[in-house]
Design an enzyme around this catalytic site. Structure first.
Site, short mmCIF file in Angstrom:
data_model
loop_
_atom_site.label_atom_id
_atom_site.label_comp_id
_atom_site.label_asym_id
_atom_site.label_seq_id
_atom_site.Cartn_x
_atom_site.Cartn_y
_atom_site.Cartn_z
N GLU A 153 -33.01 44.74 29.27
CA GLU A 153 -33.78 44.25 27.88
C GLU A 153 -32.66 44.37 26.87
O GLU A 153 -32.61 43.19 25.98
CB GLU A 153 -34.69 45.18 27.39
CG GLU A 153 -35.64 44.79 26.39
CD GLU A 153 -35.29 45.40 24.86
OE1 GLU A 153 -35.69 44.84 24.08
OE2 GLU A 153 -34.29 45.95 25.05
N ASP A 187 -41.62 49.83 23.41
CA ASP A 187 -40.25 49.86 23.74
C ASP A 187 -39.72 51.19 23.10
O ASP A 187 -39.81 52.11 23.95
CB ASP A 187 -39.60 48.64 22.90
CG ASP A 187 -38.22 48.64 23.10
OD1 ASP A 187 -37.58 49.48 23.78
OD2 ASP A 187 -37.68 47.44 22.86
N HIS A 236 -29.44 52.72 19.15
CA HIS A 236 -28.27 52.09 19.84
C HIS A 236 -26.97 52.98 19.65
O HIS A 236 -25.93 52.27 19.88
CB HIS A 236 -28.00 50.69 19.56
CG HIS A 236 -29.05 49.88 20.03
ND1 HIS A 236 -29.32 48.26 20.07
CD2 HIS A 236 -30.59 50.28 20.59
CE1 HIS A 236 -30.32 47.75 20.28
NE2 HIS A 236 -31.21 48.92 20.90
N ASP A 241 -35.20 54.83 22.46
CA ASP A 241 -35.04 53.45 22.89
C ASP A 241 -34.30 53.35 24.22
O ASP A 241 -33.19 53.36 24.26
CB ASP A 241 -34.38 52.69 22.01
CG ASP A 241 -34.12 51.19 22.19
OD1 ASP A 241 -34.97 50.73 23.11
OD2 ASP A 241 -33.47 50.37 21.67
ZN LIG Z 1 -35.66 48.91 23.55
#
Ligand SMILES: [Zn+2]
Length: 732
Positions: free
Chosen positions: A400, A429, A531, A363
C-alpha cells in the site's frame, strides 16, 4: 430564468429527500437496526453482543508487538513473513486463508546523499536519531529516508522555497517573480499528497525536489515530541511514495491489469505514473540548514513555518543531491481470508494493508491487530454454531505504501467477480492513532456507520462511540492525523460528519475503479510520527493507545458493521441521501457557471438527477413496503445485489477526463490534492482546462451515468413490488 427555476427545484427536492431518508434506510425506532425485519432484530442484537464481548486488549497488544517486531517494508522478506503469519492466524480462526502474489516494479534506495555546497559545505541527509528508551529506533534494518518512485539522478542547484508546493503556492511565487525552473524546490509536507507535490514541481521545471517536515505542522509546534509526546522529533523523516497515483495507482507497468507473471508490461519510460525529477524527504534539522541560507523575498505570514528564523523564498544556497535507486520486479504478498457464508455469491469485504515503511505501529498495524481480533471473534461465533449468511472476506494488502499496489492488483484481477458479488468494502488504514472516531464513505452508507457507532461503547467516556464522535466534531477539528487529511466539523444538519472518499488508501481501487460501495474508518489523535522510525510499539504503548482499548473498539466497530451487512435482510443503503448530495454538487457547479452556454451543457445532467431523485424515492417506498415481509433468499439476493449495484451505474466506461483509470463520475481524488475527494471530477477538470468540447463530453458521460442509476433504482422498485405481491403477474 433557468437560474431561478433551478434554485426552486433544488429546494423542493431537498425537502422531499429529507422526509424520505427515514423511510428507506432509517430505522423506525431508537432500538431498531436498519435493514432487519422486526422479528430478526433481537437475534441480531444478541449475536452482536456475543461478538463484541470477544475482542481483547491483551491479544491486540501481543499481535501488535509481533507485527512490529521488525521493519517490514513491501518487497522484502520481512513483508512475506508478516503475510505468512497473518495467513496462519486466519487459518487458526477457521478461515480459508491464502497468500496471493503479484510482481510490481518497485524501488529500494541504494544511495541517498544530500549536501549543502554553498555558501559553505555541509553534509546533510541526516537520519533519525535513536531514542534511548525505545530500542527499536536504533534498529539498523530501518530503511533510510527516501521517496519511493523518485528516479535515480544527481543534481546540484540553488534552492527555492515553495511553502506546501500547491498550485496556489506556485502562483504566489510567480507573482513575486521567482521561478523554480532549473532549481531544487523545497516544500513542506501537508495540504495534499506528496506525489502531487512532485508532479507540480516537475510541471514547473524544477531540477529536483526536497520535501520536509516542518515543526509547525507535525512537530514541536504542535506539542511535545517523541519520547516526551506524540509529535515528530526534529530528526524525524516522513518516508513515502511519490508515485503519480492521481493518474493511476498500483504497479506502474501494468495499469488496469493485474501484475501477474504473464501480464504484458509497459517499458518504464512509457509508464505515466512514474515521476521524473530526483526527490527526497528530509527532516526539519536538514531543512533548517538549507532554509536559513536562502535569499530573495521574505515570505508572507502564511508561508512562515516553525523554524526559528524568517523564511525567504530564495533562490539561494546551493545543494547537491545524489540518488541511486534499485528498481526491480519485487513480490507482493496479499493475504485473502474467507469465512464462507450460506451464500458465496454475496461478499462483505474488509481490508487493511500490512506493509509498513518501518515498524508501522499506527500505520497500518493498529488496523491489522484490530482486524485480527474481529476475525478471531467471528471465528469463535462460528465455532459456537453461527453460520454467516454471506461470505466475509478479510484482506491484508501488501505494498500500500508504494501506491496501493496489493489492493489495486487484486481488484484489477478480480474485478468481474467483485462487480457481481461484492456488496461493500470496509477499509481501515491508520486504524488507531488516538480516541477520535473518523469515517469516510460513499454517501449511501453514512447512516449505517452512525447507527453502528451508537451501539459501541467509547472507553474514555463510557458513552457511545457515536456520542464521543459527536462531541469532538461539535467544533471544527484541526488536522492532527499527520496524513494531511483534515477532520470535518459536524455537518449543517447536526449529524456527525462522514466525508466523501478521495484516495490515499486501499478503498480507492474498490470505489474509484470498480464501483464497490466503500467505507474507510479509524480512530485518530495527535500523531506526528507518520512514516518515521518512531511509529513503533513504544509510541503506541505510550501515546497512541496505551491500554489498547481503541484497537479493541475498532475491532468491535468493524465487526459490528460486517455483521450487519452480513445478516441484514435488505442492506441499509440510503439512496435518497446520496442523490440529494449529488444534486447539491451538480447544482453548485451549474450555479457557478458564468456562461449561458455552459449552463445549457449541464442542463441535461440536472434533469437526469431530478429523474434519479424520483427513482430513489419510488425505490425507497417500495422497499419500505416489504421491510416486514418474509422473503426467500434468492429474492433477497436479487434485491441486495441490485441495491449495491447502483454504485456501479455511476462508473463511466472510459473513465474521467485525463484520468481514465478513475471511473467514478461522482467522486475522484482532487487532481491538485490527491487525498481529498472532488465531486463531479470530470466536469471540474473540463472547467479547469476551460474546454467547452471536453465539458460537453463529461456532461454527457455524467448524464448517462445518472440515467443508468435511475434505471437501476426503477428496476429495484419493480423487484420490491413483485416481492410484495409474489403471486401477481410481473411487469407493468
Ligand atoms: Zn497506511
Amino acid at each position: 430564468m433557468k437560474h431561478t427555476r433551478r434554485r426552486i427545484a433544488r429546494n423542493i427536492l431537498c425537502g422531499a429527500a429529507i422526509c424520505l431518508i427515514t423511510t428507506l434506510a432509517g430505522a423506525q425506532g431508537q432500538n431498531d437496526i436498519s435493514g432487519f425485519r422486526p422479528d430478526r432484530m433481537a437475534a441480531e442484537r444478541l449475536l452482536e453482543k456475543q461478538f463484541r464481548s470477544i475482542p481483547d486488549a491483551a491479544r491486540a497488544e501481543s499481535d501488535l508487538r509481533h507485527l512490529t517486531s521488525e521493519p517490514h517494508m513491501a518487497g522484502t522478506d520481512a513483508s512475506r513473513r508478516v503475510a505468512e503469519w497473518l495467513r496462519d492466524q486466519y487459518r487458526s480462526f477457521g478461515f480459508d486463508a491464502e497468500i496471493v502474489t503479484y510482481n510490481a516494479w518497485m524501488p529500494q534506495p541504494r544511495e541517498v546523499k544530500l549536501e549543502l555546497t554553498k555558501p559553505t559545505f555541509r553534509a546533510l541527509g541526516s537520519q533519525e536519531k535513536p531514542i534511548a528508551a525505545d530500542k527499536d529506533t536504533s534498529d539498523k534494518r530501518a530503511v533510510v529516508g527516501f521517496s519511493a518512485y523518485s528516479p535515480s539522478g544527481e543534481v546540484t542547484a540553488p534552492v527555492v522555497y515553495v511553502n506546501y508546493g500547491t498550485p496556489d503556492d506556485y502562483r504566489q511565487l510567480e507573482s513575486m517573480g521567482v521561478s523554480v525552473e532549473g532549481k531544487i524546490a523545497i516544500v513542506r509536507y501537508g495540504k495534499g499528497y506528496r506525489g502531487v507535490k512532485a508532479q507540480l514541481a516537475e510541471e514547473h521545471k524544477a531540477a529536483g525536489l526536497l520535501i520536509y517536515s516542518d515543526p509547525q505542522d507535525d512537530g514541536a509546534g504542535m506539542g511535545d515530541t517523541d519520547p516526551q509526546g506524540p509529535w515528530r522529533p526534529t530528526s524525524g523523516i516522513q518516508r513515502g511514495s511519490i508515485l503519480y497515483i492521481q493518474d493511476y495507482p498500483g504497479d506502474p507497468l501494468t495499469p488496469s491489469v493485474a501484475a501477474t507473471s504473464v501480464a504484458k508490461r509497459l517499458n518504464p519510460a512509457e509508464a505515466q505514473s512514474l515521476p521524473h525529477i530526483p526527490t527526497m524527504p528530509i527532516n526539519a534539522q536538514d531543512a533548517a540548514a538549507i532554509l536559513a541560507e536562502l535569499g530573495g523575498h521574505t515570505v508572507q505570514p502564511s508561508w512562515q513555518g516553525g523554524l526559528s528564523f524568517a523564511y525567504r523564498t530564495g533562490p539561494g544556497a546551493e545543494v547537491h543531491m545524489k540518488l541511486q535507486m534499485d528498481y526491480q520486479q519485487r513480490p507482493l504478498y496479499d493475504v485473502i481470508a474467507k469465512l464462507r457464508g450460506a451464500s458465496d455469491d454475496e461478499w462483505i469485504i474488509l481490508g487493511n494493508h500490512h506493509d509498513a515503511w518501518v515498524f508501522g505501529a499506527a500505520d497500518p498495524n493498529s488496523g491489522t491487530a484490530s482486524m485480527l481480533e474481529t476475525a478471531r471473534a467471528l471465528g469463535q461465533l462460528v465455532r459456537q454454531g453461527w453460520k454467516p449468511r454471506r461470505t466475509i472476506v478479510m484482506c491484508h494488502w501488501d505494498g500500500e505504501e508504494f501506491g496501493l499496489m496489493g489492493s489495486t492488483e487484486w481488484v484489477e484481477e478480480n474485478i468481474a467477480d467483485l462487480q457481481s458479488k461484492a456488496l461493500v468494502y470496509i477499509n481501515t488504514d491508520v486504524g488507531v492513532s488516538g480516541p477520535d472516531f473518523a469515517a469516510s464513505a460513499t454517501p449511501s452508507l453514512r447512516e449505517a456507520i452512525r447507527e453502528a457507532t451508537r451501539d459501541i461503547e467509547d472507553p474514555n467516556t463510557g458513552r457511545s462511540v457515536y456520542d464521543a464522535w459527536a462531541d469532538h466534531t461539535g467544533h471544527a477539528m484541526r488536522d492532527t492525523s499527520g496524513t494531511g487529511r483534515t477532520g470535518d466539523a459536524m455537518d449543517a444538519s447536526g449529524k456527525t460528519p462522514v466525508s466523501t472518499l478521495g484516495s490515499g488508501s486501499d478503498f480507492s481501487p474498490f470505489y474509484d475503479h470498480a464501483g464497490i460501495p466503500s467505507i474507510d474508518m479509524g480512530f485518530q489523535g495527535p500523531y506526528g510520527v507518520y512514516h518515521s522510525v518512531y511509529d513503533d510499539f513504544y509510541w503506541m504503548n505510550n501515546f497512541g493507545d496505551p491500554a489498547f482499548a481503541y484497537q479493541v473498539v475498532l475491532a468491535r466497530t468493524l465487526g459490528t458493521l460486517a455483521l450487519r451487512f452480513d445478516e441484514a435482510d435488505i442492506l441499509p443503503f440510503d439512496y435518497p441521501t446520496y442523490i440529494t448530495e449529488i444534486e447539491h454538487r451538480i447544482t453548485d457547479v451549474f450555479e457557478a457557471c458564468t456562461r449561458q452556454e455552459d449552463q445549457d451543457t449541464l442542463e441535461p445532467a440536472l434533469d437526469a438527477v431530478a429523474k434519479l431523485s424520483g427513482s430513489a424515492h419510488r425505490a425507497s417506498v417500495a422497499l419500505a413496503a416489504i421491510s416486514n415481509s418474509v422473503l426467500d433468499q434468492s429474492r433477497l439476493a436479487q434485491i441486495n445485489h441490485s441495491l449495491a449495484g447502483v454504485e456501479q451505474a455511476f462508473l463511466a466506461p472510459d473513465g474521467i477526463l485525463g484520468h481514465p483509470w478513475y471511473k467514478h463520475t461522482l467522486y475522484a481524488p482532487a487532481s491538485d490534492d490527491g487525498y481529498h475527494a472532488e465531486a463531479v471530477p470530470g466536469i471540474r477538470e473540463a472547467f479547469d482546462h476551460n474546454d467547452s468540447a471536453a465539458l460537453r463530453g463529461e456532461a454527457s458521460s455524467l448524464t448517462a451515468a445518472l440515467l443508468r442509476a435511475s434505471a437501476r433504482l426503477d428496476g429495484l422498485a419493480e423487484l420490491a413490488r413483485e416481492a410484495a405481491e409474489p403471486d401477481a403477474p410481473s411487469g407493468h
